[in-house]
Design an enzyme around this catalytic site. Structure first.
Site, mmCIF file in Angstrom:
data_model
loop_
_atom_site.group_PDB
_atom_site.id
_atom_site.type_symbol
_atom_site.label_atom_id
_atom_site.label_comp_id
_atom_site.label_asym_id
_atom_site.label_seq_id
_atom_site.Cartn_x
_atom_site.Cartn_y
_atom_site.Cartn_z
ATOM 1 N N ARG A 207 0.058 0.104 16.296
ATOM 2 C CA ARG A 207 -0.545 -0.409 16.231
ATOM 3 C C ARG A 207 -1.342 -1.537 16.217
ATOM 4 O O ARG A 207 -2.747 -1.811 16.662
ATOM 5 C CB ARG A 207 -1.492 -0.055 14.849
ATOM 6 C CG ARG A 207 -1.352 1.744 14.577
ATOM 7 C CD ARG A 207 -0.840 2.595 13.082
ATOM 8 N NE ARG A 207 -2.351 1.486 11.918
ATOM 9 C CZ ARG A 207 -1.849 1.413 10.445
ATOM 10 N NH1 ARG A 207 -0.020 2.047 10.192
ATOM 11 N NH2 ARG A 207 -2.713 0.650 9.837
ATOM 12 N N ARG B 116 0.522 -1.294 0.270
ATOM 13 C CA ARG B 116 -0.407 -0.289 0.064
ATOM 14 C C ARG B 116 0.963 1.563 0.322
ATOM 15 O O ARG B 116 0.951 2.317 -1.117
ATOM 16 C CB ARG B 116 -0.923 -0.089 1.203
ATOM 17 C CG ARG B 116 -1.957 1.217 1.004
ATOM 18 C CD ARG B 116 -2.715 0.879 2.696
ATOM 19 N NE ARG B 116 -2.219 1.083 3.053
ATOM 20 C CZ ARG B 116 -2.905 0.987 4.578
ATOM 21 N NH1 ARG B 116 -4.171 0.344 4.444
ATOM 22 N NH2 ARG B 116 -3.048 1.296 5.854
ATOM 23 N N ARG C 70 0.426 8.320 4.543
ATOM 24 C CA ARG C 70 -1.078 7.789 5.619
ATOM 25 C C ARG C 70 0.599 8.140 7.143
ATOM 26 O O ARG C 70 1.550 7.524 6.970
ATOM 27 C CB ARG C 70 -1.301 6.849 6.015
ATOM 28 C CG ARG C 70 -2.256 6.898 5.618
ATOM 29 C CD ARG C 70 -3.178 5.177 5.852
ATOM 30 N NE ARG C 70 -3.569 4.887 7.144
ATOM 31 C CZ ARG C 70 -3.841 4.039 7.315
ATOM 32 N NH1 ARG C 70 -5.252 3.273 7.006
ATOM 33 N NH2 ARG C 70 -4.264 3.722 9.091
HETATM 34 P P1 AMP Z 1 -7.864 3.060 10.427
HETATM 35 O O1 AMP Z 1 -7.544 3.886 9.264
HETATM 36 O O2 AMP Z 1 -8.755 2.305 10.974
HETATM 37 O O3 AMP Z 1 -6.464 1.747 10.575
HETATM 38 O O4 AMP Z 1 -7.385 4.057 11.856
HETATM 39 C C1 AMP Z 1 -6.823 4.329 11.884
HETATM 40 C C2 AMP Z 1 -6.413 5.186 12.920
HETATM 41 O O5 AMP Z 1 -7.298 5.968 13.234
HETATM 42 C C3 AMP Z 1 -5.423 4.472 14.233
HETATM 43 O O6 AMP Z 1 -4.601 3.894 14.319
HETATM 44 C C4 AMP Z 1 -6.488 5.083 15.755
HETATM 45 O O7 AMP Z 1 -5.327 6.037 16.092
HETATM 46 C C5 AMP Z 1 -6.850 5.691 14.824
HETATM 47 N N1 AMP Z 1 -8.721 4.874 15.275
HETATM 48 C C6 AMP Z 1 -9.609 4.436 14.132
HETATM 49 N N2 AMP Z 1 -10.169 3.770 14.456
HETATM 50 C C7 AMP Z 1 -10.277 4.193 15.795
HETATM 51 C C8 AMP Z 1 -11.085 3.614 17.012
HETATM 52 N N3 AMP Z 1 -12.809 3.217 16.768
HETATM 53 N N4 AMP Z 1 -11.242 4.048 17.965
HETATM 54 C C9 AMP Z 1 -9.387 4.669 18.881
HETATM 55 N N5 AMP Z 1 -8.687 4.990 17.731
HETATM 56 C C10 AMP Z 1 -9.248 5.332 16.937
#
Ligand code: AMP
Length: 165
Positions: free
Chosen positions: A150, A127, A139
């Protein structure tokens, strides 16, 4: 149709969510996408979330719960939704249960995507490579340190949801 997709970073939740959206005519509700939009727009939520996200840590529950509560109350969510990246903690799952209860709604399924760790790291690397090739902005959390955080956050805070559901 109301679904939750669970899975570690790079498992393909976003990809599968998009397929489900087309097939079932529901909306995709990705808290990661909504938070990134808030960061880009410099909203108060975005300012609060920016550094936490870049480090690969979880944004506080109250922030994401409020975003989801607003979004699932919008008219286009009435036909259903695929939650991609939410809930990520047990308190978020409990808050979702309360929200759905208040609306007299229930979940149809919770789907856990399991991937081999090496394959997942490979997906994230590709990606990153394709975004670089297309001249897109990376990102801030697609780097080895944040990715490790993560994954740690997934194991410690999100994996317990499989027991919850
Ligand atoms: P993602 O795109 O789902 O990988 O999310 C990217 C980042 O957004 C994560 O590593 C968190 O920092 C934040 N994030 C997204 N969804 C959540 C959630 N439900 N709770 C807490 N942090 C979130």
């Amino acid at each position: 149709m109301r679904l939750i997709l669970l899975g570690p970073p790079g498992a393909g939740k976003g990809t599968q969510a998009k397929r489900l959206v087309e097939r079932f005519n529901v909306i995709q509700l990705s808290t990661g996408d909504m938070l990134r939009a808030a960061v880009a727009a410099g909203t108060p939520v975005g300012l609060r979330a920016k550094d936490i996200m870049a480090r690969g840590e979880l944004v506080p529950d109250d922030v994401v719960v409020a975003i989801v509560a607003d979004r699932i109350s919008e008219p286009d969510a009435q036909n259903g939704f695929v939650l991609d990246g939410f809930p990520r903690t047990v308190p978020q799952a409990e808050a979702l249960d309360r929200m759905l209860d208040q609306k007299g709604l229930a979940l149809d399924a919770v789907i856990e995507l399991k991937v081999d760790e090496a394959a997942m790291l490979g997906r994230i690397e590709s990606r990153v490579a394709s975004m670089v090739a297309q001249g897109q902005t990376l990102r801030t959390d697609d780097n080895p340190d944040s990715l490790k955080k993560r994954l740690d956050a997934y194991r410690a805070q999100t994996e317990p949801l499989t027991g919850y559901y």
